[in-house]
Design a protein around this motif. Structure first.
Motif, PDB file in Angstrom:
ATOM      1  N   PRO A  33       0.789  -1.239   0.000  1.00 15.03           N
ATOM      2  CA  PRO A  33       0.000   0.000   0.000  1.00 15.03           C
ATOM      3  C   PRO A  33       0.815   1.280   0.000  1.00 15.03           C
ATOM      4  N   ALA A  34       2.067   1.239   0.494  1.00 14.16           N
ATOM      5  CA  ALA A  34       2.873   2.462   0.598  1.00 14.16           C
ATOM      6  C   ALA A  34       2.933   3.224  -0.713  1.00 14.16           C
ATOM      7  N   PHE A  35       2.941   2.501  -1.818  1.00 11.52           N
ATOM      8  CA  PHE A  35       3.182   3.144  -3.106  1.00 11.52           C
ATOM      9  C   PHE A  35       1.930   3.774  -3.711  1.00 11.52           C
ATOM     10  N   ASP A  36       0.839   3.717  -2.954  1.00 13.42           N
ATOM     11  CA  ASP A  36      -0.339   4.501  -3.337  1.00 13.42           C
ATOM     12  C   ASP A  36      -0.228   5.944  -2.864  1.00 13.42           C
ATOM     13  N   HIS A  37       0.772   6.218  -2.028  1.00 10.13           N
ATOM     14  CA  HIS A  37       0.957   7.606  -1.562  1.00 10.13           C
ATOM     15  C   HIS A  37       1.590   8.433  -2.683  1.00 10.13           C
ATOM     16  N   PRO A  38       1.064   9.622  -2.956  1.00 11.16           N
ATOM     17  CA  PRO A  38       1.589  10.421  -4.069  1.00 11.16           C
ATOM     18  C   PRO A  38       3.069  10.749  -3.950  1.00 11.16           C
ATOM     19  N   LEU A  39       3.588  10.828  -2.712  1.00  7.40           N
ATOM     20  CA  LEU A  39       5.002  11.135  -2.535  1.00  7.40           C
ATOM     21  C   LEU A  39       5.912   9.936  -2.778  1.00  7.40           C
ATOM     22  N   LEU A  40       5.301   8.754  -2.895  1.00  9.86           N
ATOM     23  CA  LEU A  40       6.107   7.537  -3.015  1.00  9.86           C
ATOM     24  C   LEU A  40       5.884   6.808  -4.334  1.00  9.86           C
ATOM     25  N   LYS A  41       5.319   7.500  -5.310  1.00 12.55           N
ATOM     26  CA  LYS A  41       4.979   6.861  -6.586  1.00 12.55           C
ATOM     27  C   LYS A  41       6.200   6.257  -7.271  1.00 12.55           C
ATOM     28  N   ASN A  42       7.330   6.944  -7.212  1.00 11.12           N
ATOM     29  CA  ASN A  42       8.537   6.462  -7.893  1.00 11.12           C
ATOM     30  C   ASN A  42       9.619   6.056  -6.903  1.00 11.12           C
ATOM     31  N   HIS A  43       9.188   5.675  -5.719  1.00 10.71           N
ATOM     32  CA  HIS A  43      10.130   5.329  -4.656  1.00 10.71           C
ATOM     33  C   HIS A  43      10.802   3.984  -4.924  1.00 10.71           C
ATOM     34  N   THR A  44      12.102   3.926  -4.696  1.00 11.10           N
ATOM     35  CA  THR A  44      12.851   2.673  -4.763  1.00 11.10           C
ATOM     36  C   THR A  44      13.042   2.148  -3.351  1.00 11.10           C
ATOM     37  N   ILE A  45      12.641   0.921  -3.117  1.00  6.63           N
ATOM     38  CA  ILE A  45      12.677   0.359  -1.771  1.00  6.63           C
ATOM     39  C   ILE A  45      14.107   0.236  -1.263  1.00  6.63           C
ATOM     40  N   LEU A  46      14.298   0.654  -0.024  1.00  6.82           N
ATOM     41  CA  LEU A  46      15.566   0.481   0.676  1.00  6.82           C
ATOM     42  C   LEU A  46      15.493  -0.829   1.452  1.00  6.82           C
ATOM     43  N   MET A  47      16.443  -1.697   1.253  1.00 13.75           N
ATOM     44  CA  MET A  47      16.362  -3.003   1.901  1.00 13.75           C
ATOM     45  C   MET A  47      17.079  -3.059   3.243  1.00 13.75           C
ATOM     46  N   ARG A  48      17.974  -2.108   3.502  1.00 10.90           N
ATOM     47  CA  ARG A  48      18.673  -2.099   4.788  1.00 10.90           C
ATOM     48  C   ARG A  48      19.168  -0.688   5.068  1.00 10.90           C
TER      49      ARG A  48
END
Length: 370
Positions: A33-48
Motif C-alpha cells: 500500500p505504501a506506493f499509493d501515496h503520491p510522494l512515493l509513486k517512484n520510490h525505490t525500496i531500501l532493503m537495509r
C-alpha cells in the motif's frame, strides 16, 4: 463512522491461515500500500539501513529477552522472497483517532499545566518522557500482556512515541503492542505501528491501512498476534523495539529485535523530517466511562506498578539516539499519569541488567476507586 479499508487491493502470491484464525497475505513487495501515496509513486525500496542495524546502536548479542516471542502465523508457513506479509482484516479502522485526542503527545513547549490538560475522560496515560533535545531515535524492551478491554470501542496499548512539533503540527512515528477490538476484531495483543503529521487529524494510520509505511521484512506481519504473553507471577515475554533516523536515506527505520521491519520516509513529515523533540514510553487506554463510571479496561498487566517484576508491566533498557547516532541513556526522565487512582507509573533506579526502566499500568476502575 470512518471508512474501512483493506490492507491491499492486490492479489496475494500466497496466503497463510494461522492457527489463531489470522490470514496473512504475501504481497509482492512493490505492490504494498505504501506506493499509493503520491510522494512515493517512484520510490525505490531500501532493503537495509545505511549503517549496519546490528551495530553499536543495537547489540545483536544482547541477552535482554529470556523468553522467545513469535507471531502465531509464522508456525503455519512463510512468505516467499520478494513478498511481504500483510494481515488480512476486513474490519480494520484506518485511524485510531475516532475519539478526539486533544494534546495526546507531550510537545517541546509543554508545561506541567499542559500535561494536566490531557483529557481524563477519553485517553489516559502512564508514561515516561524526555524532551527539549534533538533526538534521532529511541529504543526499549517491553513485556507483552493481554489486558482486559471492557468493550469493543476501547483499547489498551504500550508503545514508544517519537514526536516532533507541538499542538496541531505534531508529527509522530509510533510502535508497540495493543489490544484493540475496534481495529483488529478481537482481544489479542498485536504488534502495531502508527504515524501522523497533523496531530491525528487527516493524516496517518495504523500499520499499512493507508499508504506511508514501507515494509521490507518477509517475516514480520504488522497487526499479527503476538504469542506467548506474560502471565501474572509467571513467565515474562517481551519485545525490543528500536526506531532510528537514517539521515543518508531520509527515513525512520523500525526494528523488532534483530529484524528490520521497514521504514517511514521523512517526506511524509514536516517536523520529523529533521529530528524528534520528544520521546515517550508507556501505556495508554481509552476511557469512554461506560454507564457513567470509569472503565475497567486494564493497562499493561492490569496491576499497579508497585507490584514489581512478574506482577506489573515494565519498560526496560530505555535509550535514545542523539544526533551523532549514539544510542545512550535518556538522561533525566519525567513521568505523567493521567489518573493515578486507575493507572500509575513508577521509575526505578537504573541497573546494569535493565538500564533505565520503569513499571506502569493498572486495573482501571477498582474496589478502592469505583
Amino acid at each position: 463512522m470512518l471508512s474501512l479499508c483493506d490492507a491491499s487491493n492486490n492479489t496475494p502470491i500466497k496466503s497463510i491461515k494461522s492457527q489463531d484464525g489470522d490470514i496473512i497475505d504475501c504481497i509482492h513487495i512493490y505492490d504494498q500500500p505504501a506506493f499509493d501515496h503520491p510522494l512515493l509513486k517512484n520510490h525505490t525500496i531500501l532493503m537495509r539501513p545505511s549503517f549496519h542495524p546490528n551495530s553499536e546502536l543495537l547489540n545483536p548479542h544482547s541477552q535482554e529477552n529470556t523468553n522467545s516471542i513469535t507471531q502465531s502465523w509464522q508456525l503455519s508457513g512463510k512468505c516467499p522472497d520478494n513478498t511481504i506479509p500483510i494481515l488480512r482484516n476486513q474490519n480494520a479502522r484506518k485511524t485510531k483517532k475516532y475519539v478526539m485526542k486533544q494534546n495526546e503527545t507531550v510537545s517541546q513547549s509543554s508545561s506541567d499545566d499542559d500535561m494536566k490538560s490531557l483529557d481524563p475522560y477519553t485517553h489516559e496515560y502512564a508514561i515516561a518522557y524526555v524532551q527539549g533535545d534533538k533526538y534521532h531515535g529511541a529504543k526499549a524492551t517491553i513485556n507483552v500482556w493481554q489486558p482486559y478491554v471492557q468493550n469493543r470501542i476501547e483499547f489498551s496499548l504500550s508503545q514508544i512515541w517519537v514526536v516532533g512539533g507541538h499542538d496541531s503540527t505534531i508529527n509522530t512515528v509510533e510502535a508497540g503492542w495493543t489490544v484493540d477490538p475496534s481495529v483488529f476484531g478481537d482481544n489479542k495483543p498485536r504488534l502495531f505501528t502508527y504515524w501522523t503529521r497533523d496531530h491525528y487529524g487527516s493524516t496517518g494510520c495504523y500499520n499499512m491501512f493507508c499508504p506511508g509505511f514501507v515494509q521490507t521484512s518477509t517475516k514480520i506481519a504488522l497487526g499479527a498476534n503476538i504469542s506467548p504473553v506474560s502471565t501474572y507471577h509467571g513467565p515474562q515475554f517481551d519485545i525490543s523495539l528500536y526506531i532510528v533516523k537514517d539521515e543518508q536515506f531520509a527515513v525512520w527505520w523500525l526494528q523488532l529485535g534483530n529484524d528490520v521491519v521497514g521504514y517511514w520516509p521523512t517526506s511524509l513529515f514536516t517536523n520529523l523530517a529533521d529530528s524528534a523533540s520528544t520521546i515517550q514510553w508507556g501505556g495508554e487506554v481509552i476511557n469512554l466511562k461506560p454507564n457513567g463510571q470509569h472503565t475497567t479496561t486494564q493497562m499493561g498487566s492490569g496491576h499497579f506498578p508497585e507490584e514489581g517484576f512478574k506482577g506489573a508491566s515494565y519498560f526496560k533498557n530505555l535509550q535514545v539516539v542523539d544526533v551523532s547516532k549514539t544510542l545512550r541513556s535518556p538522561g533525566t526522565l519525567y513521568t505523567f499519569a493521567a489518573n493515578s487512582n486507575y493507572y500509575r507509573i513508577l521509575l526505578e533506579k537504573s541497573s546494569d541488567a535493565w538500564g533505565n526502566y520503569f513499571y506502569y499500568g493498572g486495573p482501571g476502575r477498582n474496589a478502592n476507586c469505583p
